[in-house]
Enzyme design. Structure first.
Site, PDB file in Angstrom:
ATOM      1  N   SER A  95       0.761  -1.430  -0.185  1.00 26.15           N
ATOM      2  CA  SER A  95       0.237  -0.271   0.169  1.00 26.15           C
ATOM      3  C   SER A  95       0.633   1.182  -0.283  1.00 26.15           C
ATOM      4  O   SER A  95       0.406   2.454  -0.299  1.00 26.15           O
ATOM      5  CB  SER A  95      -0.999  -0.316   1.304  1.00 26.15           C
ATOM      6  N   LYS A 138      -5.807   4.624   9.129  1.00 20.82           N
ATOM      7  CA  LYS A 138      -4.956   5.089   8.923  1.00 20.82           C
ATOM      8  C   LYS A 138      -5.276   6.871   8.177  1.00 20.82           C
ATOM      9  O   LYS A 138      -4.545   7.569   8.705  1.00 20.82           O
ATOM     10  CB  LYS A 138      -4.550   4.676   6.941  1.00 20.82           C
TER      11      LYS A 138
END
Ligand code: CA
Ligand code: CA
Ligand code: CA
Ligand code: CA
Ligand code: CA
Ligand code: CA
Ligand code: CA
Ligand code: CA
Ligand code: CA
Ligand code: CA
Ligand code: CA
Ligand code: CA
Lengths: 217, 217, 217, 217, 217, 217
Positions: A95, A138
């Site tokens: 990611s 996140k």
């Protein structure tokens, strides 16, 4: 100790976002380009998937050298070093692909990266942005660090309904299906030094997603 | 057997500080630059994180070659060897980053390192100094070895309240947010041999932390 | 089967000393220099710490090439092979550093090594000699093999009080803080072939320890 | 199935002797020299100690190129391949050192190896032959295969009293302290092709053991 | 989350099919060709068998360069990057051989790949297509993703009787014994850019399977 | 699923025979020679012993280049790829040595291999054929696949008495002590293309076994 976002735009430094078992985490990447012979160094306690992300990012940038007005021979006359600080912490996963790609493009064009932008997303050789996990954690980490804008994979848009209301209301979310949207959002190409501009053409032209805009849910 | 600090300033040798399960430890690093073909050797029973620290240090120095008035081609015509003595002891972690970087700059400029300075801190490709652990044990080891000045990461300043009073009162603490502060404190650039100075400009100029000063707590 | 010391001085062969769980052991090292392309081979069933010792030894010799009057390009036009015989026995640790360094210097200068000298000690890139363990067992092995002189690290001098009285009375002990003392004691530079001497200067000049002398305890 | 010795002398093929848990075993080595670029291939299911034996053998031969009247540049213009047939069987240990060295010298000089000679012994960079284990089993295997002469390390001479009387009485034993004795015994230099002889000097001259002779016990 | 097939034909991107313990899966491969020096990068969390598939695919394409009207020196002046997105998922096995080969040929000829074709099959150096497992699950995944045509190994034709009736009735199945059939079915050579066509000959000529046709069962 | 033998002779493809825990198996090898820079690729899920077999095969062919009328520089201007299809199956052992060697010679001479010949045997650098195991299972697999002629190691001739009577009566067995017999039996040198023939001499001349003939038991 909470991460605090840098106070100024810098070349080759990008705010990434990681998911850990104890929550989200800001994870910067630094790219340095030094005169050399074409070696690529990737450091920062990375697992093999993350190292492969870096390789995919480099190939994408090389395949777009002309469009980005980067010397197509940069890969021969320079050494690239991609480094993730906080090296005591093991890191892995795909990611950070968009983060590495953005840092590479910034370092090679010398255009600074907006300090209040963070991002997450897998990237492919063609620059497509693929979905990731841990969006809730996140985005919370980015919010706490003072980030204003977050670039997320377009396929993760439905997951925005699960994030904290205060985060959703405060941050601007930019869904991206392709690196072009990521670069437009995060890199301030207007500050690119003149000497590096070799053509009149803008640096990011072909294949663009819909104009980046705040998510309305 | 306690470590005793060297009695004179030497080129390419720097006092690092390590944390072990039985307390702090002085940990020197030596850098040798010999005519060669660009190979980099890193030895001394190091784990992979510490080996990556060395790579980050080398890239930082290469990216600052011009500012430091080092031949920008040094990486091609020389071999660099970074060695940690006491090779029977396994070593790892990122906190020797500033020590390796300082030893590299000293070896490449031939300016000696002050023998009564010790240091600890992770370093990034841009020369930023990141926080480390084990400050209490490391400062105690430096105090016992006769060190006068310790460079610590600026983000570790709050931890100074936990160290031994006698250590805090005897040593000078220099908090550093960037390698420039570390190099100014530890390297005696006034003793740099003339022949290596290629410009009138001072060796460390851009981006400096606030003037190094004793910590007041 | 006890080791018996060689009866004549030879080039590139040095008597080392090892510690094993069943006592001390003589451990020779051989160095061969053959025309080549700069490769370095290290063999003899060595662990990684001992392999790193060999790398540190090579860098020290390269950094002293001028002082030792060795062709500074030797590392490019020759292959070096460092070999420990009795290859069935695994070997590790840093204490053969001085042995490897002495064998390298002998092989490169073609000056023979005194056959009745043995040695032990870690060596750093700057040629400093660091302390080692197992001195009692190592000196006993040297005594049994017929060695006359043993070079030991200066920091190990206090440990001489623990060795066997007969060993202490029979052998000459040369404490060394630096490789210069080791080389002066073990290598017979007077037998160096003329053609290899390129300057009038003696081969080992700078930075010398106090004159080598028998240890008095 | 018992090994049977080859019926004619061949270039680059030598009879070695191995010890296994079920007794001794004949173990041939083949060396091929083909035009190339200096690569060395070592195959045949070998452990690391045996691979290192091969490296030591190559260095010894390179250091003796002039004495053996071999083109000193052979290591640059040829590829060497050292192979142990019967590749299904794992092999290790240093005692094939003399066998590999003999096969290399035969292949490079094109002088054939006597088909009724077998050998065992570790070899060092200087060509010294070191003692090995399993002599009783190895000599029995050689006897059963029809070998006439066995070269053994000089330091193993005392072990000859333990071997089978019929073996001791039938075979000729040549104790060797150095490779020169091994090569004189095993290689038929009189059959070396003329074109490869570049000087009048005999191929093996310096440093010779006492004349090879049957062992008398 | 179900895979959805891309809406347009692209160069260097091919739909593969994988079998996992929880069913079939669409698995794209991307190939990028960038100016370089002949390096081949293979990424995407692949096991060794799949990495070897990529090597076999590259050799097949190199051996067919002339027939395909590809610059026979492409392997020297370019770097090839073969990447499997969704890098968090480990992948292995030989059945992506035809997919990798097709993507390579598309990237090197710049002829686009039909977006509604998927494929599975091991490939050999001669381009033969070998049978694979998991056909039932793979075809179901292709059906769900909107694929119109599936290329399968000719030897797997009997397995078609086991797949879901709705899948069998909706999709076109192209059995292939050789890569020529795969390429004809999946690559739209009519859209190959003019400048890359160096001869009048069609790109795929020699050794063709019977004309590709829907499977009738 | 039983293996079926190919219906025509092809260049660089040879029928090998493997032994597995569930019986014998046909195991083809493919060799491709493409313009290149001297790299050798070996793929197909092979263990280290089998990879070493491939290396020995390559050296044997290189050492016989002149006799076989192959360009002695082939190893510099081409890349060789040795591949075993059915890559999902792990393979190991030395008994494919003759198969690999035959495929290499066919690929380099462009002379086709007879499609109804299968073979098994270890090969050495000198081309000697060594005995193998599992002959009963291997010959049964060849029989079932439609093979007409099997080349076996000469030392395995006594094992023919243990194979199935129907197999023994149907197939022709060619015992070989050297690769020359194997190549004569399996490769149709009469179909070698003219342009590759550089001398009048036949391709396989020196050191031949007795004429290949059916085994009589
Ligand atoms: Ca943190
Ligand atoms: Ca962080
Ligand atoms: Ca200590
Ligand atoms: Ca210490
Ligand atoms: Ca011993
Ligand atoms: Ca010994
Ligand atoms: Ca046997
Ligand atoms: Ca045998
Ligand atoms: Ca999916
Ligand atoms: Ca998928
Ligand atoms: Ca099968
Ligand atoms: Ca098969």
């Amino acid at each position: 100790k909470d991460d605090v976002v840098s106070k100024k735009d810098e070349v080759g430094i990008v705010n990434g976002l990681a998911w850990t078992s104890v929550g989200g985490e800001m994870l910067e990447v630094e790219v340095a380009v030094v005169p050399g012979t074409g070696k690529i160094e990737v450091t920062g306690n990375l697992g093999t998937v993350m190292q492969e992300s870096a390789k995919a990012a480099v190939t994408f940038v090389r395949s777009r050298a002309q469009t980005l007005d980067i010397d197509p021979m940069f890969y021969k006359d320079n050494d690239l070093h991609i480094h993730f600080p906080e090296a005591a912490v093991p890191k892995d996963g795909p990611s950070a692909g968009v983060t590495i790609t953005t840092a590479l493009v910034s370092a090679l064009t010398e255009a600074p990266v907006r300090h209040d932008v963070a991002m997450t997303g897998e990237v492919t050789l063609r620059g497509r942005v693929l979905p990731i996990g841990g969006l809730r954690e996140k985005t919370m980490a980015a919010y706490r660090a003072g980030i204003k804008t977050i670039v997320i994979p377009k396929e993760n848009e439905p997951d925005l309904q699960d994030i904290e209301p205060v985060v959703r209301e405060t941050l601007r979310f930019v869904p991206a299906a392709h690196m072009d949207t990521v670069m437009e959002t995060a890199i301030d190409f207007s500050k690119r030094p003149e000497k590096r501009k070799k053509s009149a053409r803008g640096p990011v032209a072909r294949r663009t997603d819909a104009p980046a805009a705040p998510v309305v849910q």
